[in-house]
Structure formats: C-alpha cells, structure tokens
Design a protein around this motif. Structure first.
Motif, PDB file in Angstrom:
ATOM      1  N   TRP A 206       0.700  -1.253  -0.197  1.00 46.45           N
ATOM      2  CA  TRP A 206      -0.240  -0.068  -0.027  1.00 46.45           C
ATOM      3  C   TRP A 206       0.942   1.180  -0.013  1.00 46.45           C
ATOM      4  CZ3 TRP A 206      -0.650   3.854   3.803  1.00 46.45           C
ATOM      5  CH2 TRP A 206      -1.578   4.569   3.841  1.00 46.45           C
TER       6      TRP A 206
ATOM      7  N   GLU B 282       2.624   2.249  -3.436  1.00 43.19           N
ATOM      8  CA  GLU B 282       1.640   2.912  -4.217  1.00 43.19           C
ATOM      9  C   GLU B 282       1.578   4.293  -3.868  1.00 43.19           C
ATOM     10  OE1 GLU B 282      -1.867   0.712  -4.332  1.00 43.19           O
ATOM     11  OE2 GLU B 282      -1.036  -0.950  -5.352  1.00 43.19           O
ATOM     12  N   ARG B 283       2.010   4.920  -2.772  1.00 43.47           N
ATOM     13  CA  ARG B 283       1.646   6.242  -2.141  1.00 43.47           C
ATOM     14  C   ARG B 283       3.156   6.756  -1.779  1.00 43.47           C
ATOM     15  NH1 ARG B 283      -2.243   2.786  -1.525  1.00 43.47           N
ATOM     16  NH2 ARG B 283      -4.254   3.632  -1.709  1.00 43.47           N
TER      17      ARG B 283
ATOM     18  N   THR C 233       3.368  10.582  -1.283  1.00 48.99           N
ATOM     19  CA  THR C 233       2.352  11.196  -0.178  1.00 48.99           C
ATOM     20  C   THR C 233       3.105  11.007   1.100  1.00 48.99           C
ATOM     21  OG1 THR C 233       0.525  10.357  -1.286  1.00 48.99           O
ATOM     22  CG2 THR C 233       0.221  10.962   0.789  1.00 48.99           C
TER      23      THR C 233
ATOM     24  N   LEU D 121       3.864   9.997   4.612  1.00 55.43           N
ATOM     25  CA  LEU D 121       3.241   9.031   5.356  1.00 55.43           C
ATOM     26  C   LEU D 121       3.686   8.823   6.688  1.00 55.43           C
ATOM     27  CD1 LEU D 121       3.455   6.223   2.754  1.00 55.43           C
ATOM     28  CD2 LEU D 121       1.304   7.393   3.493  1.00 55.43           C
TER      29      LEU D 121
ATOM     30  N   GLY E  52       8.687  11.475  -3.110  1.00 61.32           N
ATOM     31  CA  GLY E  52       8.175  11.670  -1.861  1.00 61.32           C
ATOM     32  C   GLY E  52       8.881  12.581  -1.114  1.00 61.32           C
TER      33      GLY E  52
END
Length: 310
Positions: free
Chosen positions: A211, A214-215, A218, A220, A279
């Motif tokens: 998960w 895929e991010r 972003t 996190l 990121g």
C-alpha cells in the motif's frame, strides 16, 4: 538452483535496443566435463578455469558439503589456482551465493570484510573464519568488488542488485518481470522470520508495504502505516523490523530513493519534480538522501545511466 538463477537473471538482461548485456559462461576447476550434484543429474561445465581470466564478474554457487569443510588457506589446488585470476589487485568482481562464501573466505578474499552466508551456516562460518565479520541477518552484503549472499533464493536478490548497479533500476526491473520475481528486496532484509504466524490471522506487514509503495509521493507517518496494518505503533514497528531488517521509516526512505532512481533513468523530469514524485518534497532533501544511499548526486546518477554506459 544457485547455478541456474545466475544464467536466468544475467541472461535475461537486455538493453533498450534488445541486446544482451552479459555473456554467461559456466566453468569448473576440473572442467570441461560433468560435475556431480546432490540431485539425480550432473551439471555439464563447458569451460575450465581459464574462463576466470576472461571474466569481469565471477559468481561462486554453493556446494554445501565441500564448502563447509574448507578452512583458511585450505582450498583444493585446482580451485586456488583458478581464483588466482581474480586476485585482490584485479578489477574482477567476485560474488558468492549461499555457502559459496566459504570459498571466498578460504582464499583469504574476505579477510577484514563484512560477509554473509546461509543462516544455517553462519555460526560455522564465523568460527572457521574469525577474520571475517559475519552478518547472519541479511540477504546479501555489498563490499564493492566482493559481494556475498544468503541461501539460495537470496542469490536472486544479489543478482538483481548487481544488474541494477551495472545498468540501472529499469533494466533490473525488466529482468525481474521476465523471470517473475520481486523486483527488489533490500540486502538488509531479514533472512527468515522466527516468529510463528497463526493460521487465518494476518500478522505480516507486507500488505501495508505494498500500500505504501503505491503512495510514495504522499507524506506517510508511522502512525498511518500502523493503522493501515491494524496494529499498534509498537507492534507494527517490531514486526516490520523482523520482516525487513529495517525500521518503517528507513524502509520508506530507501523505497523513495529507488523511485527517484527510476525517474532519473526513465524520464526527463527536473530534479525538483523527481523529488516531489518520489516523496522527498524538495530537491535538497532528495540530494541528501540520494547521496547517502547511492553515493552520488541525482544529476551525476542521471548522466551515468542516461549517457550510454555499457
């Protein structure tokens, strides 16, 4: 397996034009000829030790019974002579898979270096070769010109790491797709998990890692990752480290660096845009982490892998 995966992975590496990037030859100190295995079939080596003088990279697969009987300076004469062609002062890259590390150690090539081997053999390895720093908890160790890997399947990770170092992340990812294996596992990932997993209960962090992959662009937090796994932060952090050998934030940073490498190789994005999509937020942050992980600045890395390096 240790022998076949070398041919499968390096043999699958292709340039953008579809050209083979490696020529792989199998040799034996007593070759050419048939070599006994612990299966019900022999292996036919088409080359003798003279192939080592030609090679840019030499990979030594495992021969468990014979490897684990070796001692410092105790290599059989044919094997010792064969490795003379890859002496420390040469530019030949040497790598071992599984207990092949015993061969490198017996030749004195691992003295003063960090190395690994199959976790079942690390205690014997440490006792036999006290001049080598043994790390029993990793998939592979990269010491520059000399690399070692853990048991069997970790040889896949080592070979992909070497292909990535030679030709970039895009080529390594293509090889992984061709051979239907995970494109990247960190060298520091744990060799195995001692904690038993209850049947029917998901206690792994693998779904959360997928998960997060895929991010990557972003922000996190550790709390978000733990919540995604339905665990407390403490439990998630402990299990994450058991499975990967890294803290969640260390793992996330490494995956973002890997994403930046892919973007630098495959796109013309500015460094600022690469930093955002990977990121890191800012180019300064990207440069700091990239240099710490890869050893060169993003611009230098791009010029290397976009400049026709063979």
């Amino acid at each position: 397996m240790e022998l076949g995966l070398v041919h499968q992975l390096f043999g699958a590496a292709r340039s953008a034009a579809g050209e083979r990037l490696y020529e792989v030859r199998t040799c034996a100190p007593t070759g050419p000829g048939l070599i006994r295995t612990d299966a019900d079939f022999p292996v036919g080596a088409q080359h003798g030790p003279e192939a080592l003088a030609w090679a840019d990279t030499v990979l030594i697969p495992a021969s468990h019974e014979e490897d684990e009987s070796l001692t410092p300076g105790g290599l059989p004469a044919p094997l010792a002579c064969a490795l003379d062609a890859a002496a420390p002062e040469s530019l030949t890259r040497l790598a071992s898979i599984c207990t092949g590390a015993f061969v490198l150690a017996a030749a004195g090539l691992l003295d003063g270096r960090r190395a690994t081997t199959h976790w079942l053999s690390t205690d014997l390895f440490a006792r036999t070769f006290p001049s080598v720093t043994v790390d029993p908890d990793v998939l592979y160790v990269d010491e520059g010109r000399i690399l070692t890997s853990a048991g069997e399947a970790a040889g896949v990770d080592l070979c992909l790491h070497m292909i990535r170092a030679d030709h970039g992340a895009a080529v390594a990812a293509d090889v992984a797709r061709r051979t239907v294996v995970p494109p990247h596992r960190e060298g520091g990932q744990a060799q195995y998990i001692q904690r038993p997993v209850p049947m029917g209960v998901s206690t792994s962090t693998s779904e959360t890692r997928a998960w997060a992959e895929e991010r990557l662009a972003t922000p996190l937090t550790l709390s978000e990752l733990a919540a995604r796994a339905s665990m407390s932060v403490r439990t998630f952090s402990r299990r994450f480290r058991e499975e990967t050998g890294l803290t969640p934030m260390q793992w996330l940073t490494r995956r973002r660096v890997d994403r930046a490498r892919e973007l630098l190789e495959s796109t013309d994005h500015t460094v600022d845009r690469v930093a955002t999509e990977a990121g890191f937020g800012t180019a300064a942050s990207l440069r700091q982490h990239f240099v710490a992980r890869v050893g060169v600045a993003p611009g230098v890395y791009r010029s290397t892998f976009r400049g026709g390096r063979g």
